[in-house]
Design a protein around this motif. Structure first.
Motif, short mmCIF file in Angstrom:
data_model
loop_
_atom_site.label_atom_id
_atom_site.label_comp_id
_atom_site.label_asym_id
_atom_site.label_seq_id
_atom_site.Cartn_x
_atom_site.Cartn_y
_atom_site.Cartn_z
N ILE A 182 3.78 18.28 33.71
CA ILE A 182 3.28 17.29 34.87
C ILE A 182 3.28 16.12 34.14
N GLY A 183 3.77 15.02 34.60
CA GLY A 183 3.97 13.70 34.42
C GLY A 183 2.62 12.92 35.00
N ILE A 184 1.89 11.92 34.06
CA ILE A 184 1.00 11.18 34.50
C ILE A 184 1.44 9.50 33.96
N LEU A 185 0.87 8.87 34.60
CA LEU A 185 0.95 7.34 34.30
C LEU A 185 -0.48 6.83 33.71
N VAL A 186 -0.46 6.29 32.60
CA VAL A 186 -1.80 5.71 31.96
C VAL A 186 -1.50 4.24 31.35
N PRO A 187 -2.39 3.36 31.27
CA PRO A 187 -2.31 2.26 30.52
C PRO A 187 -1.91 2.45 29.19
N VAL A 188 -0.96 1.35 29.03
CA VAL A 188 -0.45 1.56 27.43
C VAL A 188 -1.26 0.95 26.19
N SER A 189 -2.52 0.39 26.68
CA SER A 189 -3.52 -0.07 25.93
C SER A 189 -4.19 1.05 25.19
N ASN A 190 -4.51 0.88 23.98
CA ASN A 190 -5.13 1.98 23.16
C ASN A 190 -4.06 3.22 23.08
N GLY A 191 -2.75 3.29 23.64
CA GLY A 191 -1.82 4.08 23.35
C GLY A 191 -2.13 5.51 23.12
N LEU A 192 -1.68 6.24 22.17
CA LEU A 192 -1.83 7.72 22.02
C LEU A 192 -3.15 8.26 22.12
N PRO A 193 -4.21 7.41 21.56
CA PRO A 193 -5.72 7.99 21.52
C PRO A 193 -6.13 8.33 22.99
N ILE A 194 -5.64 7.47 24.04
CA ILE A 194 -6.10 7.88 25.40
C ILE A 194 -5.24 9.29 25.70
N VAL A 195 -4.24 9.57 25.26
CA VAL A 195 -3.38 10.67 25.83
C VAL A 195 -4.26 11.86 24.98
N LEU A 222 -9.13 8.71 33.34
CA LEU A 222 -8.15 7.86 32.70
C LEU A 222 -6.73 8.24 33.26
N VAL A 223 -6.57 8.90 34.26
CA VAL A 223 -5.05 9.20 34.59
C VAL A 223 -5.09 8.67 35.87
N GLY A 224 -3.89 7.90 36.02
CA GLY A 224 -3.42 7.41 37.22
C GLY A 224 -2.88 8.27 38.16
N THR A 225 -1.64 8.01 38.69
CA THR A 225 -0.71 8.54 39.39
C THR A 225 -0.21 9.84 38.51
N THR A 226 -0.26 11.27 39.21
CA THR A 226 0.63 12.37 38.82
C THR A 226 1.68 12.91 39.30
N GLY A 227 2.30 13.71 38.68
CA GLY A 227 3.65 14.16 39.38
C GLY A 227 4.21 15.42 38.67
N ILE A 228 4.33 16.42 39.23
CA ILE A 228 5.15 17.59 38.59
C ILE A 228 6.67 17.22 38.24
N VAL A 229 7.03 17.54 37.09
CA VAL A 229 8.44 16.89 36.91
C VAL A 229 9.14 18.10 36.17
N ALA A 230 8.72 19.29 35.90
CA ALA A 230 9.21 20.54 35.50
C ALA A 230 8.31 21.64 36.03
#
Length: 754
Positions: free
Chosen positions: A401-414, A389-397
């Motif tokens: 770690i930051g990730i990009l996910v589709p906004v559909s279904n919102g918080l349940p995906i996270v 379910l995870v697209g691009t990742t990147g360590i931001v601190a």
């Protein structure tokens, strides 16, 4: 045709002929101009010398005539007897005979007569000073804005009775006569000095040669300068034929130079131009395959350049990869995540940026070390990258770690991602449990900050709310720029009086009188109106302004308490101290020094949660404050997460029950039971009890029945500025002591009162 670059350069040297000719022409022109300037300068200097000699001769003639006039017996007698008509007539006769411009007689008293005039004149002070300083003064003298050469001679009868002054006008005719004496057609002028004695010569006009010679002033009067100008064009006229010839010669040389340059551009500069174009292509990231079709040195240089271009391309790819990679964990970094966000197509649907943080990572790092923590983050990042379910990742601190996910279904995906990746991670053979939190933001929804920063803020918002997954709350984020502006206004408010202290009395229920007051901050902002203390004090804590604000409060409260004491009201002063300052040893050192001599008249009110961050230092500092006589009060007890262990550890003399328990207080209510038990607990720990929020007489009576020591609230008095507080104290204003004491139940009936 030519295999070697040196052959081409040999042919190019022919073009140097034109440069040489130009150089020769330039040198000749400079030499001629210099010679002309030198010759004209010499002529001007000679003319100036002639004028200087004429000046001296004219001065000597004027001086001789003045001396003869001053020695004439009849003239001296007329001067001695102040026979104005005779003196004026004699001066006029001599002036006409000698062709003088002006002739004067100056008396000792400062009066004067001019030739041909019988009326008395007033001698200018500067002229009078000059003849007094030197009987035979001479030099440049300005009369009515006209320059004259003047001399003076004393009139002795037998003592000095005055001075004869003869003046010759330095007009245009005089200067034309000087110009006619020079072999060159120059122009002459006299520039007088200003009142300060400085001669401000006008700028030399373009194409003019100038020489000047100083002229002495009359006595101590400002001097001047004779200025001679001659046009350079006239000086260069004899050399024009030679210069024209040189110009034609230089033009021919330039033609040769142009022909040579064309040849060089065809054989030498064309490959260099191709190399330049290749360099620009490399700079723009375009691959280069350079072939100049030459076998000489430039051809070999082009081949080496092609090799260098390929190496640069490989290094750029490596540098680009490194710029998108975190060096510690080898995970994609913040820049890689931003790059992925920039490439999101708006037509693909909404995307969400999620910041996933490992909770308590600093404690984990303390336990396992930095290297093992880096390995932990690398393993965790790789686990996220593998999740479907995870697209691009990147360590931001360091712990996020930051990730990009589709906004559909919102918080349940996270939430599902956190559940899937939160199992223990093996580091160096040891399993480490991890707890995860996530902050989310929909990309492009608010644009208050960058998507990554909004996700990071959401993560902190969730942690403060103890939420595992938190969506960015723009209202909670507020307006940081407005906060900074408010803090800037606060600094101004401390100096202009819009921020001030209000004082609320604390009524001693046992003694039936006001024995202490609490200092409370108030702010009447000139634009925002009344600003709530809770708001700007919280902002001051967040922005680092709490220390200077607290220092101002303590200093102001000390000064105001001294005013009250001087008026006969020696009250104890309670001041709120931020929990952040309990671990600031330097601040407490300052506070103790500031209150020196009055520490026993002050009480610092702190919240019990103030010691949570660093209990050891906070409790030690509280002991230091108590040791010098400052009392400690636990403020707002019961409003937060009250802890009996901290209540036991904090060496306080006073416990303040929060007004939230008191505002709706009634007999036999749960709040009454809690307040009664708290009062008994505080008394057992050796503390007095102050109850806030007392707004009615019934509540006051009830609290007395419970055994409270001090009451504070609107029923006693509202917070007042110093002037109002002084009036309150002078009037002896307080709740009706008799009604309070009369309403107290007996000790036998106090239990039933609860």
């Amino acid at each position: 045709m030519f295999r070697h670059l040196k052959t081409k350069l040999t042919l190019a040297y022919g073009g140097l002929l034109g440069l040489i000719l130009l150089a020769v022409a330039g040198l000749v022109l400079v030499s001629v101009a210099h010679s002309a300037r030198t010759n004209v300068g010499a002529e001007l200097e000679a003319t100036a010398s002639v004028y200087e000699r004429l000046w001296q001769v004219n001065e000597a003639q004027l001086a001789d005539n003045a001396d003869l006039m001053s020695r004439d017996f009849g003239f001296r007698e007329a001067v001695a007897t102040h026979d104005s008509e005779t003196v004026a007539s004699a001066l006029e006769n001599l002036r006409n005979r000698l062709g003088l411009a002006r002739a004067f007689l100056v008396f000792e008293d400062g009066s004067a007569l001019e030739a041909g005039q019988g009326r008395s004149l007033t001698t200018p002070a500067a002229v009078m000073d000059a003849v007094l300083a030197d009987d035979h003064a001479s030099g440049l003298l300005a009369i009515s804005g006209v320059q004259y050469q003047a001399v003076s001679a004393p009139v002795m009868a037998p003592t000095r009775v005055g001075w004869v002054i003869f003046a010759s006008r330095l007009d245009t005719n005089e200067l034309h006569e000087l110009e006619s004496l020079s072999p060159i057609d120059l122009s002459a002028s006299i520039v007088p000095a200003d009142a300060e004695g400085d001669v401000n010569l006008p700028p030399v006009p373009n194409g003019m040669i100038r020489a000047s010679t100083p002229l002495d002033g009359f006595g101590a009067l400002p001097a001047g300068q004779l200025v001679l100008n001659y046009p350079l064009k006239a000086a260069m006229a004899p050399f024009r034929p030679m210069l024209v010839a040189i110009a034609f010669l230089a033009f021919g040389g330039l033609c040769v130079l142009v022909i040579c340059s064309w040849f060089i551009s065809r054989t030498l500069t064309l490959p260099i131009t191709r190399l330049d174009e290749a360099t620009r292509q490399i700079a723009s990231g375009v691959p280069v395959d350079l072939n100049v079709g030459s076998v000489d040195e430039i051809g070999r240089l082009a081949q080496s350049f092609s090799v260098m271009a390929r190496e640069i391309e490989l290094r750029e790819q490596s540098i680009l990869k490194m710029s998108l990679t975190d060096t510690e964990t080898l995970l994609p970094n913040r820049r890689a995540l931003y790059q992925a966000i920039d490439q999101i197509d708006a037509h693909d649907g909404g995307m969400m940026c999620v910041a996933i943080g490992i909770d308590r990572l600093s404690q984990i790092m303390t336990a396992i070390g930095q290297s093992a923590t880096n390995e932990l983050m690398a393993t965790f990042g790789a686990r996220l990258q593998r999740h479907e379910l995870v697209g691009t990742t990147g360590i931001v601190a360091s712990d996020v770690i930051g990730i990009l996910v589709p906004v559909s279904n919102g918080l349940p995906i996270v939430q599902q991602i956190l559940d899937d990746v939160s199992h223990p991670i093996s580091v160096s053979g040891e399993l480490i449990d991890i707890e995860l939190s996530a902050g989310c933001c929909e990309i492009g929804k608010y644009d208050v900050l960058s998507p990554v920063d909004e996700a990071m803020v959401a993560l902190q918002q969730g942690r403060s709310r103890r939420e595992r997954v938190q969506l960015f709350d723009v209202d909670l984020y507020g307006d940081p720029s407005g906060t900074l502006s408010l803090m800037s206004d606060m600094v101004t408010g401390l100096s202009d009086g819009s921020i001030f202290l209000a004082y609320q009395p604390k009524f001693d229920l046992r003694r039936g009188e006001v024995r202490s007051v609490e200092a409370l901050l108030r702010w009447d902002h000139p634009v925002r109106g009344k600003v709530a203390p809770d708001r700007f004090v919280e902002f001051a804590e967040e922005t680092g302004h709490i220390r200077p604000l607290s220092q101002w409060v303590i200093s102001r409260a000390k000064a105001d308490r001294e005013i009250m004491a001087a008026a006969g009201h020696d009250l104890k002063m309670s001041v709120n101290v931020s929990g952040r300052l309990l671990t600031d040893t330097a601040f407490l050192d300052w506070a103790i020094a500031e209150l020196d001599g009055a520490c026993d008249r002050f009480c610092f009110e702190v919240t019990e949660t103030a010691v949570i961050d660093d209990p050891k230092i906070a409790l030690a500092n509280i002991e230091r404050v108590r040791a010098v006589g400052i009392e400690i009060s636990i403020d707002d007890y019961g409003s937060g997460l009250s802890s009996l262990s901290y209540l036991k550890q904090i060496p306080a003399q006073e416990l303040k029950i929060d007004k939230s328990f008191v505002l709706s207080l009634k007999s036999h209510s749960s709040d009454a039971l809690l307040i009664k038990s708290t009062i008994d607990l505080a008394h057992s720990l050796g503390m007095t009890v102050t109850v806030e929020g007392v707004e009615t007489a019934d509540v006051l009576h009830l609290l007395q029945a419970m055994g409270a020591d001090v009451a504070q609230g609107y029923h006693i008095a509202r917070p007042m500025a110093l002037a109002g507080m002084m009036d309150f104290l002078m009037a002896g204003a307080q709740p009706d002591k008799q009604s309070v004491l009369g309403a107290l139940p007996s000790s036998a009936n106090r239990k039933s009162a609860l």
